[in-house]
Motif scaffolding. Structure first.
Motif, mmCIF file in Angstrom:
data_model
loop_
_atom_site.group_PDB
_atom_site.id
_atom_site.type_symbol
_atom_site.label_atom_id
_atom_site.label_comp_id
_atom_site.label_asym_id
_atom_site.label_seq_id
_atom_site.Cartn_x
_atom_site.Cartn_y
_atom_site.Cartn_z
ATOM 1 N N ALA A 1 63.482 68.440 -53.764
ATOM 2 C CA ALA A 1 63.013 68.603 -55.142
ATOM 3 C C ALA A 1 62.667 67.241 -55.742
ATOM 4 C CB ALA A 1 64.093 69.279 -55.977
ATOM 5 N N HIS A 2 61.724 67.251 -56.655
ATOM 6 C CA HIS A 2 61.339 66.019 -57.342
ATOM 7 C C HIS A 2 62.312 65.725 -58.484
ATOM 8 C CE1 HIS A 2 57.533 67.151 -55.420
ATOM 9 N NE2 HIS A 2 57.290 65.859 -55.410
ATOM 10 N N ILE A 3 62.697 64.470 -58.605
ATOM 11 C CA ILE A 3 63.501 64.038 -59.745
ATOM 12 C C ILE A 3 62.581 63.929 -60.960
ATOM 13 C CG2 ILE A 3 64.887 62.155 -60.696
ATOM 14 C CD1 ILE A 3 65.776 61.620 -57.724
ATOM 15 N N LYS A 4 61.526 63.161 -60.815
ATOM 16 C CA LYS A 4 60.451 63.135 -61.814
ATOM 17 C C LYS A 4 59.430 64.157 -61.349
ATOM 18 C CE LYS A 4 61.754 59.551 -64.313
ATOM 19 N NZ LYS A 4 61.863 59.513 -65.744
ATOM 20 N N GLY A 5 59.097 65.114 -62.195
ATOM 21 C CA GLY A 5 58.255 66.243 -61.815
ATOM 22 C C GLY A 5 56.956 65.881 -61.133
ATOM 23 N N TYR B 1 57.950 65.543 -65.762
ATOM 24 C CA TYR B 1 56.742 64.896 -65.259
ATOM 25 C C TYR B 1 56.579 63.530 -65.915
ATOM 26 C CZ TYR B 1 51.906 64.033 -63.977
ATOM 27 O OH TYR B 1 50.765 63.475 -63.470
ATOM 28 N N ASP B 2 56.245 62.526 -65.115
ATOM 29 C CA ASP B 2 56.046 61.162 -65.606
ATOM 30 C C ASP B 2 54.662 60.696 -65.158
ATOM 31 O OD1 ASP B 2 56.045 58.457 -66.208
ATOM 32 O OD2 ASP B 2 57.991 58.050 -65.292
ATOM 33 N N GLU C 1 54.418 57.240 -55.436
ATOM 34 C CA GLU C 1 55.758 57.124 -56.017
ATOM 35 C C GLU C 1 56.390 58.503 -56.207
ATOM 36 O OE1 GLU C 1 55.583 53.137 -58.784
ATOM 37 O OE2 GLU C 1 54.379 54.877 -59.413
ATOM 38 N N ARG C 2 55.582 59.484 -56.603
ATOM 39 C CA ARG C 2 56.081 60.842 -56.793
ATOM 40 C C ARG C 2 56.560 61.456 -55.485
ATOM 41 N NH1 ARG C 2 51.734 61.659 -59.553
ATOM 42 N NH2 ARG C 2 52.134 61.216 -61.712
ATOM 43 N N MET C 3 55.893 61.110 -54.372
ATOM 44 C CA MET C 3 56.212 61.689 -53.066
ATOM 45 C C MET C 3 57.239 60.870 -52.282
ATOM 46 S SD MET C 3 54.475 64.240 -53.357
ATOM 47 C CE MET C 3 53.615 64.409 -54.888
ATOM 48 N N ASN C 4 57.678 59.748 -52.840
ATOM 49 C CA ASN C 4 58.625 58.874 -52.164
ATOM 50 C C ASN C 4 60.030 59.464 -52.189
ATOM 51 O OD1 ASN C 4 60.577 56.425 -52.062
ATOM 52 N ND2 ASN C 4 58.614 55.654 -51.309
ATOM 53 N N ILE C 5 60.813 59.153 -51.170
ATOM 54 C CA ILE C 5 62.180 59.667 -51.093
ATOM 55 C C ILE C 5 63.031 59.210 -52.280
ATOM 56 C CG2 ILE C 5 63.138 57.801 -49.694
ATOM 57 C CD1 ILE C 5 64.612 60.096 -48.092
ATOM 58 N N SER C 6 62.659 58.113 -52.909
ATOM 59 C CA SER C 6 63.407 57.637 -54.079
ATOM 60 C C SER C 6 63.233 58.560 -55.287
ATOM 61 C CB SER C 6 62.985 56.208 -54.443
ATOM 62 O OG SER C 6 61.629 56.188 -54.856
ATOM 63 N N ASN C 7 62.256 59.453 -55.235
ATOM 64 C CA ASN C 7 62.030 60.431 -56.300
ATOM 65 C C ASN C 7 62.409 61.839 -55.829
ATOM 66 O OD1 ASN C 7 61.107 61.327 -58.897
ATOM 67 N ND2 ASN C 7 59.252 62.068 -57.915
ATOM 68 N N ALA C 8 63.319 61.910 -54.879
ATOM 69 C CA ALA C 8 63.675 63.201 -54.296
ATOM 70 C C ALA C 8 65.174 63.441 -54.352
ATOM 71 C CB ALA C 8 63.204 63.264 -52.848
ATOM 72 N N ILE C 9 65.528 64.715 -54.416
ATOM 73 C CA ILE C 9 66.917 65.148 -54.367
ATOM 74 C C ILE C 9 66.971 66.412 -53.517
ATOM 75 C CG2 ILE C 9 66.672 66.422 -56.554
ATOM 76 C CD1 ILE C 9 69.627 65.680 -57.143
ATOM 77 N N TRP C 10 68.002 66.557 -52.697
ATOM 78 C CA TRP C 10 68.157 67.704 -51.811
ATOM 79 C C TRP C 10 68.965 68.780 -52.528
ATOM 80 C CZ3 TRP C 10 65.548 69.156 -47.843
ATOM 81 C CH2 TRP C 10 66.031 70.141 -46.973
ATOM 82 N N LEU C 11 68.390 69.983 -52.642
ATOM 83 C CA LEU C 11 69.020 71.067 -53.393
ATOM 84 C C LEU C 11 68.979 72.382 -52.636
ATOM 85 C CD1 LEU C 11 67.388 70.439 -56.896
ATOM 86 C CD2 LEU C 11 69.645 69.680 -56.115
ATOM 87 N N CYS C 12 69.880 73.284 -53.008
ATOM 88 C CA CYS C 12 69.792 74.665 -52.537
ATOM 89 C C CYS C 12 68.724 75.353 -53.399
ATOM 90 C CB CYS C 12 71.144 75.370 -52.670
ATOM 91 S SG CYS C 12 71.676 75.683 -54.370
ATOM 92 N N PRO C 13 68.185 76.479 -52.967
ATOM 93 C CA PRO C 13 67.148 77.155 -53.759
ATOM 94 C C PRO C 13 67.603 77.528 -55.176
ATOM 95 C CG PRO C 13 67.213 78.058 -51.543
ATOM 96 C CD PRO C 13 68.400 77.138 -51.667
ATOM 97 N N THR C 14 68.865 77.910 -55.336
ATOM 98 C CA THR C 14 69.365 78.301 -56.661
ATOM 99 C C THR C 14 69.346 77.120 -57.623
ATOM 100 O OG1 THR C 14 70.768 80.006 -55.664
ATOM 101 C CG2 THR C 14 71.336 79.292 -57.896
ATOM 102 N N CYS C 15 69.873 75.977 -57.199
ATOM 103 C CA CYS C 15 69.889 74.793 -58.064
ATOM 104 C C CYS C 15 68.482 74.274 -58.324
ATOM 105 C CB CYS C 15 70.780 73.701 -57.473
ATOM 106 S SG CYS C 15 72.554 74.092 -57.563
ATOM 107 N N HIS C 16 67.602 74.356 -57.319
ATOM 108 C CA HIS C 16 66.218 73.926 -57.499
ATOM 109 C C HIS C 16 65.540 74.760 -58.585
ATOM 110 C CE1 HIS C 16 62.301 72.538 -55.301
ATOM 111 N NE2 HIS C 16 62.307 72.217 -56.571
ATOM 112 N N LYS C 17 65.744 76.070 -58.532
ATOM 113 C CA LYS C 17 65.152 76.938 -59.537
ATOM 114 C C LYS C 17 65.706 76.639 -60.930
ATOM 115 C CE LYS C 17 64.139 81.759 -60.605
ATOM 116 N NZ LYS C 17 62.863 81.474 -61.200
ATOM 117 N N LYS C 18 67.009 76.416 -61.029
ATOM 118 C CA LYS C 18 67.640 76.086 -62.330
ATOM 119 C C LYS C 18 67.017 74.814 -62.912
ATOM 120 C CE LYS C 18 72.230 78.013 -61.597
ATOM 121 N NZ LYS C 18 73.643 77.675 -61.369
#
Length: 87
Positions: free
Chosen positions: A44-48, A57-58, A65-82
């Motif tokens: 999931a993106h940290i910054k949209g 969104y920034d 920068e948006r596609m870089n791992i530094s702007n990413a977080i690993w989530l389950c589908p439920t948390c991603h949707k939330k």
């Protein structure tokens, strides 16, 4: 849900998170058959990634920068949707 992260970024992100959701800590993979596995996690993106989708969104970030791992977080589908549904 299209993430636009590369397969390599997703793999590294999952491994760095210990194959667990970064929010609820649920395991995001399980064995399948003799040699396989099922991935239930999502990058999931940290910054949209898309304007208008949510307030994260920034516009100052480049596509790279948006596609870089530094702007990413690993989530389950439920948390991603939330996260993506939260205004």
């Amino acid at each position: 849900m299209k993430s636009d992260f590369t397969s390599r970024t997703k793999l590294y992100l999952a491994k760095r998170a210990g194959e667990k959701c970064s929010i609820c800590k649920i395991t995001t993979s399980k064995p399948k058959g003799k040699d396989g596995f099922i991935n239930m996690g999502e990058a999931a993106h940290i910054k949209g990634n898309r304007s208008g989708q949510n307030n994260r969104y920034d516009s100052s970030l480049s596509k790279e920068e948006r596609m870089n791992i530094s702007n990413a977080i690993w989530l389950c589908p439920t948390c991603h949707k939330k996260i993506d549904s939260d205004e």
